[in-house]
Design a protein around this motif. Sequence first.
Motif, PDB file in Angstrom:
ATOM      1  N   TYR A  49       0.838  -1.208   0.000  1.00 13.95           N
ATOM      2  CA  TYR A  49       0.000   0.000   0.000  1.00 13.95           C
ATOM      3  C   TYR A  49       0.871   1.256   0.000  1.00 13.95           C
ATOM      4  CZ  TYR A  49      -3.413   3.388   1.858  1.00 13.95           C
ATOM      5  OH  TYR A  49      -4.221   4.483   2.059  1.00 13.95           O
ATOM      6  N   GLU A  52       3.702   0.915  -3.410  1.00 16.89           N
ATOM      7  CA  GLU A  52       3.265   0.733  -4.799  1.00 16.89           C
ATOM      8  C   GLU A  52       1.863   1.263  -5.053  1.00 16.89           C
ATOM      9  OE1 GLU A  52       4.189  -3.021  -6.604  1.00 16.89           O
ATOM     10  OE2 GLU A  52       5.752  -3.409  -5.117  1.00 16.89           O
ATOM     11  N   ASP A  53       1.373   2.112  -4.168  1.00 11.64           N
ATOM     12  CA  ASP A  53       0.060   2.724  -4.350  1.00 11.64           C
ATOM     13  C   ASP A  53      -1.048   1.686  -4.523  1.00 11.64           C
ATOM     14  OD1 ASP A  53      -1.616   4.959  -4.455  1.00 11.64           O
ATOM     15  OD2 ASP A  53      -1.565   5.004  -6.647  1.00 11.64           O
ATOM     16  N   ALA A  54      -0.959   0.618  -3.749  1.00  8.04           N
ATOM     17  CA  ALA A  54      -1.997  -0.420  -3.791  1.00  8.04           C
ATOM     18  C   ALA A  54      -3.298   0.144  -3.234  1.00  8.04           C
ATOM     19  CB  ALA A  54      -1.562  -1.639  -2.978  1.00  8.04           C
ATOM     20  N   VAL A  55      -4.395  -0.472  -3.615  1.00  5.30           N
ATOM     21  CA  VAL A  55      -5.702  -0.053  -3.120  1.00  5.30           C
ATOM     22  C   VAL A  55      -6.370  -1.245  -2.428  1.00  5.30           C
ATOM     23  CG1 VAL A  55      -6.846  -0.534  -5.331  1.00  5.30           C
ATOM     24  CG2 VAL A  55      -7.880   1.067  -3.729  1.00  5.30           C
ATOM     25  N   LEU A  91      -9.510   0.680 -11.347  1.00  5.64           N
ATOM     26  CA  LEU A  91      -8.345   0.360 -10.511  1.00  5.64           C
ATOM     27  C   LEU A  91      -7.232  -0.332 -11.295  1.00  5.64           C
ATOM     28  CD1 LEU A  91     -10.225  -0.994  -7.359  1.00  5.64           C
ATOM     29  CD2 LEU A  91      -9.391   1.330  -7.771  1.00  5.64           C
ATOM     30  N   ARG A  92      -7.454  -0.572 -12.583  1.00  3.31           N
ATOM     31  CA  ARG A  92      -6.430  -1.243 -13.399  1.00  3.31           C
ATOM     32  C   ARG A  92      -5.111  -0.488 -13.315  1.00  3.31           C
ATOM     33  NH1 ARG A  92      -9.755  -2.912 -18.741  1.00  3.31           N
ATOM     34  NH2 ARG A  92     -10.736  -4.735 -17.824  1.00  3.31           N
ATOM     35  N   GLY A  93      -4.041  -1.265 -13.264  1.00  6.90           N
ATOM     36  CA  GLY A  93      -2.714  -0.674 -13.194  1.00  6.90           C
ATOM     37  C   GLY A  93      -2.210  -0.492 -11.773  1.00  6.90           C
ATOM     38  N   ARG A  94      -3.085  -0.692 -10.805  1.00  8.69           N
ATOM     39  CA  ARG A  94      -2.679  -0.586  -9.395  1.00  8.69           C
ATOM     40  C   ARG A  94      -2.829  -1.957  -8.750  1.00  8.69           C
ATOM     41  NH1 ARG A  94      -6.019   4.128  -6.592  1.00  8.69           N
ATOM     42  NH2 ARG A  94      -4.556   3.683  -4.889  1.00  8.69           N
ATOM     43  N   PRO A  95      -1.932  -2.314  -7.850  1.00  4.99           N
ATOM     44  CA  PRO A  95      -2.130  -3.560  -7.106  1.00  4.99           C
ATOM     45  C   PRO A  95      -3.403  -3.452  -6.262  1.00  4.99           C
ATOM     46  CG  PRO A  95       0.105  -2.727  -6.816  1.00  4.99           C
ATOM     47  CD  PRO A  95      -0.677  -1.651  -7.498  1.00  4.99           C
ATOM     48  N   VAL A  96      -4.178  -4.523  -6.212  1.00  5.31           N
ATOM     49  CA  VAL A  96      -5.424  -4.564  -5.447  1.00  5.31           C
ATOM     50  C   VAL A  96      -5.264  -5.583  -4.329  1.00  5.31           C
ATOM     51  CG1 VAL A  96      -7.875  -5.169  -5.551  1.00  5.31           C
ATOM     52  CG2 VAL A  96      -6.824  -3.880  -7.424  1.00  5.31           C
TER      53      VAL A  96
END
Length: 141
Positions: A49, A52-55, A91-96
Amino acid sequence: MDKLLEFAANHWLLVLALVGVIVALIANEVYLQLQGRDALDPEAATRLYNREDAVFVDVRDDNAFVSNHLPGAVHVPQSHLEQHRERLERLRGRPVIAYGEAGGIARVVASMRGMGLEPVYQLRGGFAAWRDRGLPTEGRG
């Protein structure tokens, strides 16, 4: 060896039950391994989080989310996943990192991947593990 074969022939139901139990144990272990394959513990989720700017995606029901959730979490109830497809696709492109109350949301993770999200992880132990470690939350509770 002859006695073993004689026993098996005389007690074939017991042997069949033993084979069934062994198959069930193996299947359970495989299932548990697949469940945890892409699971992150709360500490690893926090690093992802922050770095890597995960959501976080909370798949619990409305009341649980309003009461308490992870910082900045997006709320998409598990029962309405398909209805929120457009919201999730943003949210594509971000780790979820998806989470429920106590983990075990492999189907949700698979569904999110089917929507084109990558990478998708589940929070090992879910919200309960996060809360038990005293990590920050938002909400009324």
